[in-house]
Design a protein around this motif. Structure first.
Motif, mmCIF file in Angstrom:
data_model
loop_
_atom_site.group_PDB
_atom_site.id
_atom_site.type_symbol
_atom_site.label_atom_id
_atom_site.label_comp_id
_atom_site.label_asym_id
_atom_site.label_seq_id
_atom_site.Cartn_x
_atom_site.Cartn_y
_atom_site.Cartn_z
ATOM 1 N N GLY A 153 17.642 -19.933 -1.081
ATOM 2 C CA GLY A 153 18.995 -19.364 -0.202
ATOM 3 C C GLY A 153 19.648 -18.095 -1.034
ATOM 4 O O GLY A 153 20.745 -17.792 -0.439
ATOM 5 N N GLU A 154 19.004 -17.684 -1.809
ATOM 6 C CA GLU A 154 19.614 -16.486 -2.741
ATOM 7 C C GLU A 154 19.452 -15.252 -1.788
ATOM 8 O O GLU A 154 18.494 -15.107 -1.201
ATOM 9 N N ILE A 155 20.373 -14.290 -2.125
ATOM 10 C CA ILE A 155 20.329 -13.112 -1.414
ATOM 11 C C ILE A 155 19.608 -11.966 -2.040
ATOM 12 O O ILE A 155 19.680 -12.024 -3.447
ATOM 13 N N PHE A 156 18.905 -11.223 -1.760
ATOM 14 C CA PHE A 156 18.173 -10.156 -2.501
ATOM 15 C C PHE A 156 19.042 -9.066 -2.861
ATOM 16 O O PHE A 156 19.999 -8.675 -2.238
ATOM 17 N N ARG A 157 19.207 -8.805 -4.144
ATOM 18 C CA ARG A 157 19.917 -8.031 -4.934
ATOM 19 C C ARG A 157 19.268 -6.781 -5.405
ATOM 20 O O ARG A 157 18.366 -7.019 -6.503
ATOM 21 N N ALA A 158 19.332 -5.506 -4.959
ATOM 22 C CA ALA A 158 18.432 -4.515 -5.433
ATOM 23 C C ALA A 158 18.560 -4.150 -6.802
ATOM 24 O O ALA A 158 17.710 -3.790 -7.661
ATOM 25 N N ASP A 159 19.744 -4.260 -7.307
ATOM 26 C CA ASP A 159 20.189 -3.796 -8.630
ATOM 27 C C ASP A 159 19.448 -4.780 -9.528
ATOM 28 O O ASP A 159 19.253 -4.208 -10.627
ATOM 29 N N HIS A 160 19.513 -5.845 -9.198
ATOM 30 C CA HIS A 160 18.900 -7.139 -10.115
ATOM 31 C C HIS A 160 17.057 -6.764 -10.100
ATOM 32 O O HIS A 160 16.596 -6.881 -11.236
ATOM 33 N N ALA A 161 16.575 -6.644 -9.053
ATOM 34 C CA ALA A 161 15.371 -6.497 -8.957
ATOM 35 C C ALA A 161 14.844 -5.148 -9.659
ATOM 36 O O ALA A 161 13.728 -5.089 -10.439
ATOM 37 N N GLN A 162 15.571 -3.883 -9.830
ATOM 38 C CA GLN A 162 15.205 -2.747 -10.386
ATOM 39 C C GLN A 162 15.437 -2.795 -12.004
ATOM 40 O O GLN A 162 14.638 -2.455 -12.703
ATOM 41 N N THR A 163 16.321 -3.733 -12.507
ATOM 42 C CA THR A 163 16.459 -3.879 -13.767
ATOM 43 C C THR A 163 15.383 -4.904 -14.462
ATOM 44 O O THR A 163 14.956 -4.904 -15.538
ATOM 45 N N ASN A 164 14.644 -5.628 -13.782
ATOM 46 C CA ASN A 164 14.017 -6.882 -13.979
ATOM 47 C C ASN A 164 12.334 -6.266 -13.969
ATOM 48 O O ASN A 164 11.574 -6.442 -14.692
ATOM 49 N N ASP A 165 12.131 -5.582 -12.752
ATOM 50 C CA ASP A 165 10.887 -5.290 -12.627
ATOM 51 C C ASP A 165 10.955 -3.911 -11.746
ATOM 52 O O ASP A 165 11.544 -3.595 -10.747
ATOM 53 N N VAL A 166 10.248 -2.872 -12.235
ATOM 54 C CA VAL A 166 10.565 -1.762 -11.940
ATOM 55 C C VAL A 166 9.794 -1.231 -10.208
ATOM 56 O O VAL A 166 10.244 -0.845 -9.572
ATOM 57 N N CYS A 167 8.757 -2.097 -10.173
ATOM 58 C CA CYS A 167 8.242 -2.050 -8.658
ATOM 59 C C CYS A 167 8.692 -3.275 -7.757
ATOM 60 O O CYS A 167 8.037 -4.311 -8.212
ATOM 61 N N THR A 168 9.290 -2.975 -6.969
ATOM 62 C CA THR A 168 9.648 -4.084 -5.960
ATOM 63 C C THR A 168 9.101 -3.951 -4.638
ATOM 64 O O THR A 168 8.547 -2.950 -4.311
ATOM 65 N N PRO A 196 4.563 10.905 -12.510
ATOM 66 C CA PRO A 196 4.855 10.602 -13.792
ATOM 67 C C PRO A 196 6.014 9.765 -14.019
ATOM 68 O O PRO A 196 5.730 8.978 -15.082
ATOM 69 N N ALA A 197 7.182 9.780 -13.197
ATOM 70 C CA ALA A 197 8.080 8.934 -13.331
ATOM 71 C C ALA A 197 7.725 7.489 -13.372
ATOM 72 O O ALA A 197 8.340 6.327 -13.948
ATOM 73 N N TYR A 198 6.812 7.220 -12.784
ATOM 74 C CA TYR A 198 6.296 5.804 -12.251
ATOM 75 C C TYR A 198 4.769 5.398 -13.261
ATOM 76 O O TYR A 198 4.331 4.438 -12.972
ATOM 77 N N ALA A 199 4.597 6.124 -14.177
ATOM 78 C CA ALA A 199 3.469 6.018 -15.059
ATOM 79 C C ALA A 199 3.407 4.585 -15.664
ATOM 80 O O ALA A 199 2.162 4.212 -16.012
ATOM 81 N N GLU A 200 4.437 4.102 -16.102
ATOM 82 C CA GLU A 200 4.627 2.894 -16.595
ATOM 83 C C GLU A 200 4.550 1.674 -15.736
ATOM 84 O O GLU A 200 4.739 0.494 -16.375
ATOM 85 N N ARG A 219 0.847 -1.233 0.027
ATOM 86 C CA ARG A 219 -0.016 -0.060 0.126
ATOM 87 C C ARG A 219 0.796 1.346 -0.015
ATOM 88 O O ARG A 219 0.603 2.383 -0.918
ATOM 89 N N SER A 220 2.148 1.371 0.805
ATOM 90 C CA SER A 220 2.781 2.526 0.782
ATOM 91 C C SER A 220 3.294 2.778 -0.562
ATOM 92 O O SER A 220 3.817 3.761 -0.863
ATOM 93 N N VAL A 221 4.038 1.516 -0.984
ATOM 94 C CA VAL A 221 4.566 1.477 -2.503
ATOM 95 C C VAL A 221 3.812 2.109 -3.287
ATOM 96 O O VAL A 221 4.015 3.084 -4.254
ATOM 97 N N LEU A 222 2.524 1.838 -3.427
ATOM 98 C CA LEU A 222 1.476 2.209 -4.520
ATOM 99 C C LEU A 222 1.125 3.689 -4.233
ATOM 100 O O LEU A 222 1.067 4.458 -5.197
ATOM 101 N N GLN A 223 1.023 4.040 -3.087
ATOM 102 C CA GLN A 223 0.436 5.513 -2.563
ATOM 103 C C GLN A 223 2.006 6.252 -3.105
ATOM 104 O O GLN A 223 1.380 7.478 -3.484
ATOM 105 N N ALA A 224 3.062 5.881 -3.154
ATOM 106 C CA ALA A 224 4.205 6.718 -3.447
ATOM 107 C C ALA A 224 4.255 6.829 -4.792
ATOM 108 O O ALA A 224 4.921 7.948 -5.131
ATOM 109 N N ARG A 225 3.901 5.895 -5.497
ATOM 110 C CA ARG A 225 3.899 6.099 -6.863
ATOM 111 C C ARG A 225 2.781 6.285 -7.995
ATOM 112 O O ARG A 225 2.987 6.603 -9.164
ATOM 113 N N ILE A 226 1.511 6.289 -7.312
ATOM 114 C CA ILE A 226 0.382 6.445 -7.971
ATOM 115 C C ILE A 226 0.418 7.700 -8.811
ATOM 116 O O ILE A 226 -0.218 7.762 -10.095
#
Length: 75
Positions: free
Chosen positions: A60-75, A22-26, A12-19
């Motif tokens: 057991g994989e570690i979260f990598r923010a750079d990988h998440a941002q390139t594959n999916d804009v909204c994490t 314009p940078a997150y319109a897509e 809910r907080s992610v969506l509220q911040a992006r709704i």
């Protein structure tokens, strides 16, 4: 139940911040919110984050923010 509540509040907080930015319109979640409604988009994002967390715990994989941002804009 508590983890579910945390996932929903986080989504809910992610969506509220992006709704209305314009940078997150897509973002898929912003488009979904406009098309189907705010609460449906929140639940979809919470479910997606839950699947990601489950997959990370299983592999057991570690979260990598750079990988998440390139594959999916909204994490």
């Amino acid at each position: 139940g508590y983890v579910r509540k945390l996932l929903v509040h986080g989504a809910r907080s992610v969506l509220q911040a992006r709704i209305n930015k314009p940078a997150y319109a897509e973002d898929w979640v912003v488009k979904l919110a406009k098309r189907r409604g705010h609460n449906i988009a929140v639940c979809a994002l919470a479910a997606k984050n839950a699947r990601r967390i489950w997959a990370m715990l299983q592999s057991g994989e570690i979260f990598r923010a750079d990988h998440a941002q390139t594959n999916d804009v909204c994490t």
